[in-house]
Design a protein around this motif. Sequence first.
Motif, PDB file in Angstrom:
ATOM      1  N   GLY A 162       0.729  -1.264   0.078  1.00 37.47           N
ATOM      2  CA  GLY A 162      -0.041  -0.146   0.016  1.00 37.47           C
ATOM      3  C   GLY A 162       0.869   1.252   0.158  1.00 37.47           C
ATOM      4  N   ILE A 163       1.783   1.259   0.755  1.00 38.93           N
ATOM      5  CA  ILE A 163       2.897   2.240   0.676  1.00 38.93           C
ATOM      6  C   ILE A 163       3.609   2.667  -0.428  1.00 38.93           C
ATOM      7  N   VAL A 164       4.088   1.686  -1.058  1.00 37.70           N
ATOM      8  CA  VAL A 164       4.725   1.809  -2.389  1.00 37.70           C
ATOM      9  C   VAL A 164       3.759   2.021  -3.425  1.00 37.70           C
ATOM     10  N   THR A 165       2.665   1.508  -3.522  1.00 37.68           N
ATOM     11  CA  THR A 165       1.661   2.119  -4.360  1.00 37.68           C
ATOM     12  C   THR A 165       1.306   3.534  -4.091  1.00 37.68           C
ATOM     13  N   ALA A 166       1.109   3.911  -3.005  1.00 41.17           N
ATOM     14  CA  ALA A 166       0.994   5.524  -2.844  1.00 41.17           C
ATOM     15  C   ALA A 166       2.273   6.185  -3.337  1.00 41.17           C
ATOM     16  N   ALA A 167       3.375   5.922  -3.308  1.00 37.71           N
ATOM     17  CA  ALA A 167       4.454   6.416  -3.895  1.00 37.71           C
ATOM     18  C   ALA A 167       4.385   6.526  -5.251  1.00 37.71           C
ATOM     19  N   LEU A 168       3.977   5.451  -6.012  1.00 33.21           N
ATOM     20  CA  LEU A 168       3.691   5.319  -7.299  1.00 33.21           C
ATOM     21  C   LEU A 168       2.608   6.201  -7.910  1.00 33.21           C
ATOM     22  N   LEU A 169       1.513   6.475  -7.023  1.00 29.70           N
ATOM     23  CA  LEU A 169       0.604   7.205  -7.505  1.00 29.70           C
ATOM     24  C   LEU A 169       0.875   8.760  -7.215  1.00 29.70           C
ATOM     25  N   VAL A 170       1.860   9.090  -6.382  1.00 31.57           N
ATOM     26  CA  VAL A 170       2.306  10.362  -6.163  1.00 31.57           C
ATOM     27  C   VAL A 170       3.101  10.951  -7.431  1.00 31.57           C
ATOM     28  N   VAL A 171       4.034  10.092  -8.083  1.00 30.04           N
ATOM     29  CA  VAL A 171       4.648  10.018  -9.201  1.00 30.04           C
ATOM     30  C   VAL A 171       3.702  10.217 -10.244  1.00 30.04           C
ATOM     31  N   ALA A 172       2.666   9.600 -10.366  1.00 29.98           N
ATOM     32  CA  ALA A 172       1.772   9.642 -11.410  1.00 29.98           C
ATOM     33  C   ALA A 172       1.092  11.032 -11.370  1.00 29.98           C
ATOM     34  N   TRP A 173       0.768  11.344 -10.090  1.00 30.48           N
ATOM     35  CA  TRP A 173       0.109  12.657  -9.892  1.00 30.48           C
ATOM     36  C   TRP A 173       1.044  13.982 -10.567  1.00 30.48           C
ATOM     37  N   VAL A 174       2.296  13.930  -9.845  1.00 28.16           N
ATOM     38  CA  VAL A 174       3.520  15.048 -10.403  1.00 28.16           C
ATOM     39  C   VAL A 174       3.334  14.961 -11.707  1.00 28.16           C
ATOM     40  N   LEU A 175       3.534  13.973 -12.574  1.00 25.14           N
ATOM     41  CA  LEU A 175       3.772  13.536 -14.129  1.00 25.14           C
ATOM     42  C   LEU A 175       2.523  13.763 -14.758  1.00 25.14           C
ATOM     43  N   ARG A 176       1.166  14.056 -13.983  1.00 28.31           N
ATOM     44  CA  ARG A 176       0.100  14.120 -14.514  1.00 28.31           C
ATOM     45  C   ARG A 176      -0.236  12.894 -15.534  1.00 28.31           C
ATOM     46  N   LEU A 177      -0.315  11.698 -14.868  1.00 26.14           N
ATOM     47  CA  LEU A 177      -0.322  10.564 -15.721  1.00 26.14           C
ATOM     48  C   LEU A 177      -1.684   9.914 -15.667  1.00 26.14           C
ATOM     49  N   GLY A 178      -2.620  10.898 -15.356  1.00 24.97           N
ATOM     50  CA  GLY A 178      -3.955  10.215 -15.209  1.00 24.97           C
ATOM     51  C   GLY A 178      -4.344   9.421 -16.532  1.00 24.97           C
ATOM     52  N   PHE A 179      -4.052   9.966 -17.557  1.00 27.08           N
ATOM     53  CA  PHE A 179      -4.386   9.490 -18.842  1.00 27.08           C
ATOM     54  C   PHE A 179      -3.815   7.935 -18.929  1.00 27.08           C
ATOM     55  N   LEU A 180      -3.130   7.411 -18.235  1.00 33.23           N
ATOM     56  CA  LEU A 180      -2.736   6.390 -18.385  1.00 33.23           C
ATOM     57  C   LEU A 180      -3.806   5.180 -18.388  1.00 33.23           C
ATOM     58  N   ASN A 216      -4.063   5.695   0.068  1.00 29.66           N
ATOM     59  CA  ASN A 216      -3.246   4.136   0.202  1.00 29.66           C
ATOM     60  C   ASN A 216      -2.036   4.455   1.010  1.00 29.66           C
ATOM     61  N   ALA A 217      -1.523   5.485   1.206  1.00 24.93           N
ATOM     62  CA  ALA A 217      -0.445   5.734   2.368  1.00 24.93           C
ATOM     63  C   ALA A 217      -0.800   5.736   3.584  1.00 24.93           C
ATOM     64  N   ALA A 218      -2.169   6.200   3.849  1.00 21.51           N
ATOM     65  CA  ALA A 218      -3.080   6.124   4.937  1.00 21.51           C
ATOM     66  C   ALA A 218      -3.374   4.641   5.238  1.00 21.51           C
ATOM     67  N   ALA A 219      -3.469   3.886   4.553  1.00 21.09           N
ATOM     68  CA  ALA A 219      -3.954   2.275   4.274  1.00 21.09           C
ATOM     69  C   ALA A 219      -2.644   1.749   4.925  1.00 21.09           C
ATOM     70  N   GLY A 220      -1.545   1.897   4.323  1.00 20.65           N
ATOM     71  CA  GLY A 220      -0.358   1.377   4.599  1.00 20.65           C
ATOM     72  C   GLY A 220       0.160   1.565   6.088  1.00 20.65           C
TER      73      GLY A 220
END
Length: 558
Positions: free
Chosen positions: A105-123, A293-297
């Motif tokens: 959950g924590i690592v997933t949160a980190a990846l989602l932060v990267v996706a947010w910074v890079l604006r990867l919602g289109f993935l 996900n960070a809160a979950a982890g």
Amino acid sequence: MMPPALRGYQRKWLRADIIAGITLAAVAIPECMGYSSIAQVPVSAGLYTIIAPAIVFALLGASRLLVVGADSATAALLSSGVAGLGIAGLAAGTDRWLAWCALVGIVTAALLVVAWVLRLGFLGDFLSTSVLTGFLTGVGISVLIGQLASIAGLPAEHGNAAKKVVELVRQLGDVNLLALAFASVTLLAILLGDRFARRIPMALLVVVAAIAVVQLAHWSSKLPVVGQVSGGWPSFGWPSQLSLVDAATVLPVAAGCALVIIAQSAATARSFAQRHGQKPDVNRDLLGLAGANAAAGFSGTFVVNGSPTKTELLDEQHGRTQVANMTMAAVALLVVVFVTDQLAFLPHAVLGAIVSLIAVRLIDIHGMRRIWQVRRVEFAIAALTTAAVVFLSVRDGIIMAMVLSLVEIIRRQYRPNRFVIGIREHGEPTFAAATPGTQSAPGLVVFRYDAELFYANASRFSDDVTALIEAAPDPVRWLILDCSAIADVDFSAAKMLNDLIDYVHSHGAHFVLAGVDPDLREALLTNGVLGDISADHVYADIAAAVAGFRAWQKDQAR
């Protein structure tokens, strides 16, 4: 500063939000307990997914309605992924297993932060509906098969679906009839509730009734029950006995979870926002999902996702904002603080029955049939994804989904639709497949190519044009290329166009462009393509180009 999902909140919405939140909790609590069995973690961990994660998303996310919590797809992916890590002595259901799930959950949160910074919602858009349908159908089948042992009161078997079925058949003589009876009553009650009393939280009532019956009849020794539940307030901190170095170990599992979360949550949030005339903000929701996900982890539970079914329920109950989800979190907190002693008497068969119904909803037979009717290629992709999930693992299924989605994108660009366009007397276009021997009019071929031109499809494009010219019933005098679907050409494609223009000219024909947008014009100029085409042979659209051809014909007839 007011959270995005709560901006413009009106006091008159409060009553509806609270009622909707309580109703949502009545459904979400037994469901999340069931999801904990999919993830093979303690029941209380499933309840924790709708406490801190739901509150954090409400404060950080943009969607007014998206319900965040445990989800069957990510729970199944998590379970198979952690099992596939190959860590010595790691057993499902233990505190160590839960710690690894929390780390995911924590690592997933980190990846989602990267996706947010890079604006990867289109993935999320790169997983087609057919691939998602196949993936979720496979998850549904896999989860359903996995719950059969719980329904029958048998020990859970690990591995793929085929192995679970074989083991279940081998143990048929050991079926616990009392567990089977509890499961049957649960299934019947929920199905009847869905049919005749949808507003009644039948799953919650069945859970409460089953706990009461087992406790009063002293049946906890006669069928498998949940057992001691470690409830209470969530405790926050880094997963015990694990270090930051271990994060690299779970990265592949977290990447799969992150992709599913992006695709499913984005589609759900966008759908409900548009339904209510609101503007979706998928990238801001990524930040909310990262926080959830960070809160979950850090609160000792597992990955969370946006839930389409719970969001639909919240909408049906006229919930307006994330206040409803915070109400759900408050109710769940009361349960884990004050009611965990009673949860110990809950039969696994009841949870198995609840989860099996959730799994059946994921098996989209109608969707698969519709894909078969509309596009057989996409059905094959959906079926392969389903098979990968069922016969290999959920992790392999998501990898298959990603690969097949990319292959389909490449295939469509490599072999796009190709047409020869005709113009009727009143100006309406006609579209015929671009097979050799087809022409728009005597001496005229209007060719439409529905893809970008790049190195991979340049040769096929050239072959299509030359075949049309060579097989035309009448000598081609004008070859008009409809550029309305071509936004760019790369260096290889530009070189091909230059050679093709020379070929067309060598056959005594004019090479004409129609529908060239400014970006394409710039690319053609840069690559030297327009230098080989007369300026008066570039038209705004097909109608203007055809009119130019007819004027040329009249000039030639004089």
